[in-house]
Design a protein around this motif. Structure first.
Motif, PDB file in Angstrom:
ATOM      1  N   ILE A 136      -3.260   5.709  -5.753  1.00  0.00           N
ATOM      2  CA  ILE A 136      -2.231   5.099  -4.906  1.00  0.00           C
ATOM      3  C   ILE A 136      -2.676   3.689  -4.524  1.00  0.00           C
ATOM      4  CG2 ILE A 136      -1.049   5.327  -2.661  1.00  0.00           C
ATOM      5  CD1 ILE A 136      -1.427   8.386  -2.964  1.00  0.00           C
ATOM      6  N   SER A 137      -1.753   2.746  -4.544  1.00  0.00           N
ATOM      7  CA  SER A 137      -2.076   1.355  -4.238  1.00  0.00           C
ATOM      8  C   SER A 137      -2.579   1.225  -2.808  1.00  0.00           C
ATOM      9  CB  SER A 137      -0.850   0.470  -4.425  1.00  0.00           C
ATOM     10  OG  SER A 137       0.152   0.832  -3.503  1.00  0.00           O
ATOM     11  N   ASN A 138      -3.542   0.292  -2.607  1.00  0.00           N
ATOM     12  CA  ASN A 138      -4.068   0.093  -1.241  1.00  0.00           C
ATOM     13  C   ASN A 138      -3.678  -1.264  -0.672  1.00  0.00           C
ATOM     14  OD1 ASN A 138      -5.750  -1.654  -2.566  1.00  0.00           O
ATOM     15  ND2 ASN A 138      -7.675  -0.722  -1.887  1.00  0.00           N
ATOM     16  N   ALA A 189      -9.503   8.243  -0.931  1.00  0.00           N
ATOM     17  CA  ALA A 189      -8.049   8.122  -0.884  1.00  0.00           C
ATOM     18  C   ALA A 189      -7.479   8.260   0.525  1.00  0.00           C
ATOM     19  CB  ALA A 189      -7.423   9.178  -1.801  1.00  0.00           C
ATOM     20  N   ILE A 202      -6.333   0.148  -6.267  1.00  0.00           N
ATOM     21  CA  ILE A 202      -5.845   1.533  -6.347  1.00  0.00           C
ATOM     22  C   ILE A 202      -6.964   2.478  -5.932  1.00  0.00           C
ATOM     23  CG2 ILE A 202      -4.869   3.332  -7.850  1.00  0.00           C
ATOM     24  CD1 ILE A 202      -3.924   1.088  -9.739  1.00  0.00           C
ATOM     25  N   GLN A 203      -6.665   3.386  -5.002  1.00  0.00           N
ATOM     26  CA  GLN A 203      -7.640   4.411  -4.622  1.00  0.00           C
ATOM     27  C   GLN A 203      -6.945   5.762  -4.623  1.00  0.00           C
ATOM     28  OE1 GLN A 203      -8.885   2.426  -1.065  1.00  0.00           O
ATOM     29  NE2 GLN A 203     -10.878   1.854  -1.921  1.00  0.00           N
ATOM     30  N   GLY A 204      -7.531   6.714  -5.332  1.00  0.00           N
ATOM     31  CA  GLY A 204      -6.921   8.043  -5.409  1.00  0.00           C
ATOM     32  C   GLY A 204      -5.575   8.031  -6.100  1.00  0.00           C
ATOM     33  N   ILE A 217      -5.071  -3.469   8.034  1.00  0.00           N
ATOM     34  CA  ILE A 217      -6.312  -2.942   7.462  1.00  0.00           C
ATOM     35  C   ILE A 217      -6.393  -3.306   5.984  1.00  0.00           C
ATOM     36  CG2 ILE A 217      -7.561  -0.810   6.915  1.00  0.00           C
ATOM     37  CD1 ILE A 217      -6.244   0.450   9.410  1.00  0.00           C
ATOM     38  N   PHE A 238      -7.126   6.243   3.112  1.00  0.00           N
ATOM     39  CA  PHE A 238      -6.243   5.164   3.545  1.00  0.00           C
ATOM     40  C   PHE A 238      -4.948   5.146   2.727  1.00  0.00           C
ATOM     41  CE2 PHE A 238      -4.853   0.708   2.859  1.00  0.00           C
ATOM     42  CZ  PHE A 238      -4.436   0.419   4.157  1.00  0.00           C
ATOM     43  N   THR A 239      -5.086   5.288   1.414  1.00  0.00           N
ATOM     44  CA  THR A 239      -3.884   5.211   0.568  1.00  0.00           C
ATOM     45  C   THR A 239      -2.974   6.412   0.797  1.00  0.00           C
ATOM     46  OG1 THR A 239      -5.109   6.154  -1.305  1.00  0.00           O
ATOM     47  CG2 THR A 239      -4.945   3.746  -1.195  1.00  0.00           C
ATOM     48  N   GLY A 296       2.395   5.122  -5.700  1.00  0.00           N
ATOM     49  CA  GLY A 296       1.683   5.918  -6.696  1.00  0.00           C
ATOM     50  C   GLY A 296       1.693   7.374  -6.279  1.00  0.00           C
ATOM     51  N   ASN A 297       0.919   8.175  -6.968  1.00  0.00           N
ATOM     52  CA  ASN A 297       0.925   9.608  -6.709  1.00  0.00           C
ATOM     53  C   ASN A 297      -0.452  10.185  -6.950  1.00  0.00           C
ATOM     54  OD1 ASN A 297       3.909  10.411  -6.439  1.00  0.00           O
ATOM     55  ND2 ASN A 297       3.886   9.095  -8.223  1.00  0.00           N
ATOM     56  N   GLN A 315      -0.971   5.761   3.807  1.00  0.00           N
ATOM     57  CA  GLN A 315       0.078   4.791   3.514  1.00  0.00           C
ATOM     58  C   GLN A 315       1.220   5.440   2.731  1.00  0.00           C
ATOM     59  OE1 GLN A 315       0.150   1.502   4.550  1.00  0.00           O
ATOM     60  NE2 GLN A 315      -1.598   2.147   5.775  1.00  0.00           N
ATOM     61  N   ARG A 316       0.869   6.381   1.870  1.00  0.00           N
ATOM     62  CA  ARG A 316       1.871   6.999   1.016  1.00  0.00           C
ATOM     63  C   ARG A 316       2.678   8.048   1.767  1.00  0.00           C
ATOM     64  NH1 ARG A 316       5.252   9.214  -1.846  1.00  0.00           N
ATOM     65  NH2 ARG A 316       5.028   9.900  -3.992  1.00  0.00           N
ATOM     66  N   ALA A 347       0.847  -1.196   0.000  1.00  0.00           N
ATOM     67  CA  ALA A 347       0.000   0.000   0.000  1.00  0.00           C
ATOM     68  C   ALA A 347       0.879   1.241   0.000  1.00  0.00           C
ATOM     69  CB  ALA A 347      -0.897   0.005   1.228  1.00  0.00           C
ATOM     70  N   GLY A 348       0.434   2.293  -0.687  1.00  0.00           N
ATOM     71  CA  GLY A 348       1.156   3.569  -0.638  1.00  0.00           C
ATOM     72  C   GLY A 348       2.021   3.860  -1.846  1.00  0.00           C
TER      73      GLY A 348
END
Lengths: 332, 332, 332, 332
Positions: free
Chosen positions: A263-265, B106, A259-261, A249, B108-109, A198-199, B112-113, A195-196
């Motif tokens: 960015i990987s979850n 977004a 992917i949400q927003g 989580i 949660f992601t 991406g951009n 994480q990011r 998770a986390g």
């Protein structure tokens, strides 16, 4: 426009009927052991002539790696240059066909973009270019940061038919017998991406995957998670409810496709790419020549009836390049 | 990662609940008369609160243009800086909600990011960012090279229903009444682009459009021409047969969606973008907090039940930015 | 062309006589406390009107930070947008001068590049643009990775005279009295940069510093370490002999200026920038107008006789942006 | 970091003792006839072993062009891939020297940047890399837009001595006899560039030239026009007074070196690059090994005593790449 990536950049060259294909993979960190077998395996997967469903062209497609590696194949952190000679480059004679615009090919648009004198530059439109991408992907796949990540693409439908491998094969064979071609959908699942990754805004992970996949010859559509089906759903159906187990989580479902927003979850990243039928047919087709005169394009030669099949390792290679590029931005 | 484009570059900033949104449009040639009315019209189209189907938030959203223009609004060839103040920026209180992960958002992601301390940076994930894009597109639309080009997006289905404007509206209203949201598909047609625009390999016109569209909040899929339907077709069905009239070569059909081999062929460019249902619902939903504890997210506030509706001017703006960027590479 | 940097990118806008200057600093990580005082201090250092040696223009030059920060000035990891209003923007009347080409100014070259209609775009050639750079540098200076790094620029000669501050001041005053201007050299020392920062081939640390410094108005030369003097030396004189103490390897001398092969070696980074005399003089000068007719340019108004003096904080700001950009590529 | 240029991009690879050097020149328009003779001539100019003043290494250095060209050597508008095999790649044995840090070489800084395992990556620090640049420049030199432009570099001083070719040669020979090396200054004059080429702010023509020149091995300084001497001058001395003849506006003097405000003014572009003495000496030198122990580095082998001499065609090649890149941005 022949460079892909930001931290891990693949720059390529080569016309399908020129001397060689090749590229430079820049951004690989040092100290990574590269197995030539992995590169040979991946290029073999995309090579024509493997079985009766794909064309009989027979080239070895094994790259020579020219730089960036020690004698025992450990990366130096410097750019990796590679080339693949085009062994049967001179045997092809398109003859009169060079004067005709093949439907759904890039002949006409290249003429409009570059002018007639560069017609042979159309060699960059050939699917042979994707050999460079598969080589780049096969090297990037061996990065330490990719070792717990699996990237697997599969064909999930051909000509609208979903089914077993045998059923899909028979759709292709039927098309082949009629001198026709047929489209298909490739699905790719990437597991193990933390998770986390991406951009936000213009560097969204799925936007980069979309650009990568839409670069593949004959690609007509890209979707991730529920994709176009999400547009038919209600929010209550599409919600990926969060839950947790032992402090971890995650979501119970994966409508989001990992992917949400942007960015990987941490869930599997899942996307699909739609490929049109091969534009070349083994039938006569009406067309025009460069002067606009009505002509008949004779069907002949050898061609893949279903490009989606050969695209599988290319989809994987481009997915590897995108994910590795992102991961390297945190580790460089 | 907050910059889009190559010859015409839009760089943006702003959190939805910060002081202002804004951006810099770099690459506009000099001598172009800019009508403020066009900018106001476009930003008004995406503004919430226009009708009962979209949220009631009421901001003027009229940018102040700070540079790059003469007093009588003619471009200087220098970057155009603009800002829009966030007038009701401090009135929002998410309170406890800040601790809960909203499904398909977004939250949660981003955690994480970026880590928890930057949670408010999630303001970049807000659809309010697309205001910057609409402003950029509204300026670019006024370029001389865009004057014979029309870019028109429309919603073609909501919740899987295709139909008249009234039918689509009733789908949204029904969802709204239930505190639910619903997805939709936006189709965009670009007419007037000459043949020969775009690039082979990694700069394909449809790949750039795909990246642009997948950058829009809630986008789940992109297809051009026949798109995913092409994957169900045979080559004989999908062929765009060339013909000519008075020396002008064109295709009888437009399965290709106006692009072949990554380059425009002079036919209308046609693509579709799938949007998921708004993730925020006016119902209670199970979720977890940042510590992973099970919690209930209370539905409240005001939100668009169908983001696809508000995405229409954003789809157009991003399409304008892509096409203008390409056209400027020939005229610069 | 209005963007500088790779990982830390400053994009700027603003004409000297337009509404505002401003920029976007993209790439700042989150969690960094920003002191407004540092920004005010740095912008004050470059402001005209500080003492009798620089021009009397009086603007506050304090930026408004519009995004990327919490209420208590902690970065969010999102782009920081800022603007500075041009308070006396309308009071300047160049009048007839707008028709004359000022020697060694950019008037003539801008006309050639952009055409006459964009003459006012010349506002981007004004040294006022460097205010944006100083603001960007003042924010970047506050990064954690910059805390053990000092960046100090000083004037080391004016009009070819090296000497004490008083001696240099008297050179400027003498020039001023005669309505003349005078050149100077700024030296910058960066201490605390660890060994191993920079890149080989096209990303050499000193090449990036050179590009940064040569972007400053009136800069005519860049050298690092022994610089041009190294070209007069023998290898035996120029060698920086390695030695070690307590396991720490360093060089006894610093002819290299802290950089070898494009990468820092842990010694102080030292470079010098040559600035030409201010082109504007308070004397009458022969010139031509836009039609090529011989004319007299009347000297009047207020101008700095020695731009090198005002360039000091700009040299530092650009050095900070280069070093921070490099350091962030390892920490991102 | 192995790519140079924006519209015309050269990406390179190769370690000096690896299999091959090579690169990809992307952005060449189609229809340009390429003479192999020009490439051979330019690579011969930089080849070691031409005369007694440069090292005796004997490699043919003739590239194989692998793509981007028709059989009769006309460009296709596609990327031009090229390689040059390293013929005596395995014969070099640095042996124990690999453990010692050579003064003013990149050994130490590469170790700090990349870690010891990538020591051989130091091959990218070799001046052999500049062969790739000379090949790229030799191709770009043949662009139609370069046909009225001359780019000529010459050595103007060695070891601080200005004089005739014979005098400079004797300075080098004297140094050689003593096992020493010596620095020098290369001056380059570019004639025929029309007024109006370049960009304001961060894309200034001289800033790009500075970055290009400072990328060359052993470069320590860059100046254009009067350069560092301008810093010793008064405005009245440095002014380039405009005049006109037959409607053509030009300056009577060229203190500016052909560039004002980052944009060419139609006068000859003139710049100088300072090169340090070759760091490798044929004498014993004190140094340390990788563990920090004091050691003696034995002078042996063959090396150029004056790198400035071999840099001449490299300076020209990089200047060609910068100017061509700029010119292509107007013609693409």
């Amino acid at each position: 426009m022949n460079t892909f990536g930001r931290n891990l950049r693949l720059t390529t060259f080569g016309e399908s009927h020129g001397k060689a294909m090749g590229g430079i993979l820049d951004g690989m960190p040092g100290g990574v052991k590269i197995e030539m077998d992995v590169i040979i395996r991946e290029t073999a997967r995309r090579r024509p002539g493997q079985n009766h469903l794909v064309t009989a062209r027979n080239e070895k497609d094994i790259p020579e790696l020219l730089s960036g590696l020690t004698d025992d194949m450990v990366t130096l952190g410097t750019p990796i240059g590679f080339i693949v000679r085009n062994t049967d480059q001179r045997s092809v004679d398109y003859g009169e066909m060079a004067e005709l615009y093949r439907p759904n090919h890039a002949d006409f648009t290249y003429d409009q973009r570059y002018g007639l004198h560069e017609a042979r530059g159309g060699g960059r439109a050939s699917a042979r270019e994707t050999l460079n991408w598969v080589i780049g992907g096969a090297i990037a796949r061996q990065l330490p940061c990719m070792q717990n990540i699996s990237v697997n693409a599969n064909i999930i439908s051909i000509g609208g038919i979903k089914g077993s491998s045998e059923e899909l094969a028979s759709v292709v064979e039927e098309a082949m017998k009629r001198g026709d071609s047929v489209g298909g959908v490739v699905e790719c699942v990437i597991e193990g991406v933390p998770a986390g990754i991406g951009n936000p805004v213009f560097g969204k992970l799925h936007a980069r995957l979309a650009q990568a996949m839409m670069s593949i010859n004959a690609a007509k559509g890209f979707e991730y998670g529920d994709g176009f089906a999400a547009a038919t759903m209600y929010g209550t159906e599409h919600a990926d409810i969060f839950t947790s187990k032992d402090g971890h989580i995650y979501t119970e479902t994966n409508h989001s496709g990992g992917i949400q927003g942007g960015i990987s979850n941490g869930m599997p990243i899942l996307f699909r790419v739609a490929f049109k039928p091969t534009p070349t047919l083994l039938r006569d087709i009406d067309t025009v020549d460069k002067a606009g005169n009505a002509r008949i394009l004779k069907g002949k030669g050898r061609h893949d009836p279903c490009v989606a099949l050969r695209a599988i390792p290319v989809v994987e290679a481009m997915a590897v390049l995108v994910i590795a590029d992102e991961l390297l931005s945190y580790n460089d």
